[in-house]
Design a protein around this motif. Sequence first.
Motif, PDB file in Angstrom:
ATOM      1  N   ARG A  81       0.811  -1.219   0.000  1.00 11.07           N
ATOM      2  CA  ARG A  81       0.000   0.000   0.000  1.00 11.07           C
ATOM      3  C   ARG A  81       0.846   1.272   0.000  1.00 11.07           C
ATOM      4  NH1 ARG A  81      -5.058  -1.653   3.893  1.00 11.07           N
ATOM      5  NH2 ARG A  81      -5.462  -3.614   2.848  1.00 11.07           N
ATOM      6  N   GLN A  82       2.033   1.179  -0.535  1.00 13.18           N
ATOM      7  CA  GLN A  82       2.932   2.327  -0.588  1.00 13.18           C
ATOM      8  C   GLN A  82       3.357   2.523  -2.041  1.00 13.18           C
ATOM      9  OE1 GLN A  82       6.843   1.928   1.307  1.00 13.18           O
ATOM     10  NE2 GLN A  82       6.462   3.860   2.363  1.00 13.18           N
ATOM     11  N   SER A  83       3.334   3.756  -2.500  1.00 16.49           N
ATOM     12  CA  SER A  83       3.804   4.033  -3.861  1.00 16.49           C
ATOM     13  C   SER A  83       5.334   4.092  -3.857  1.00 16.49           C
ATOM     14  CB  SER A  83       3.233   5.357  -4.364  1.00 16.49           C
ATOM     15  OG  SER A  83       3.870   6.443  -3.711  1.00 16.49           O
ATOM     16  N   GLN A  86       6.444   7.377  -2.358  1.00 16.35           N
ATOM     17  CA  GLN A  86       6.345   7.399  -0.896  1.00 16.35           C
ATOM     18  C   GLN A  86       7.519   6.645  -0.278  1.00 16.35           C
ATOM     19  OE1 GLN A  86       2.424   5.655  -0.692  1.00 16.35           O
ATOM     20  NE2 GLN A  86       1.523   7.576   0.037  1.00 16.35           N
TER      21      GLN A  86
END
Length: 115
Positions: A81-83, A86
């Motif tokens: 759930r992290q780009s 990020q």
Amino acid sequence: MPEGNYALEIKARPFTGSSGINSIQGLSIFSVRYPQPPILISIQNNANVNIDSPTFSWTPVVSSMGGMFEYEFLLVEVFNRQSPLQAINSNREHAAVTLSGQTTLPYTLEYLPLE
């Protein structure tokens, strides 16, 4: 500045009209072109790495002016759930190195281990 062709005109005018000095005009025409960014060759994007010491490589950046480039290599872990952006901005660096004119980086024991 976006890529393209530009004309720059500069006029020097006397501060007061009664100075007896004429305006002087300069004109320059120039182009702005950016080189293509490097492309990762190995390790391929989204690949599973099964070796302890992979070698990362990428295509060189080619300049129309013939200049050499420095490459800033940064490796961080991307969590669920992290780009990628990020991760780059907030996660611990596994490897961060600047390379001059070199398009490969052997991932050696001096860097954090890959898990």
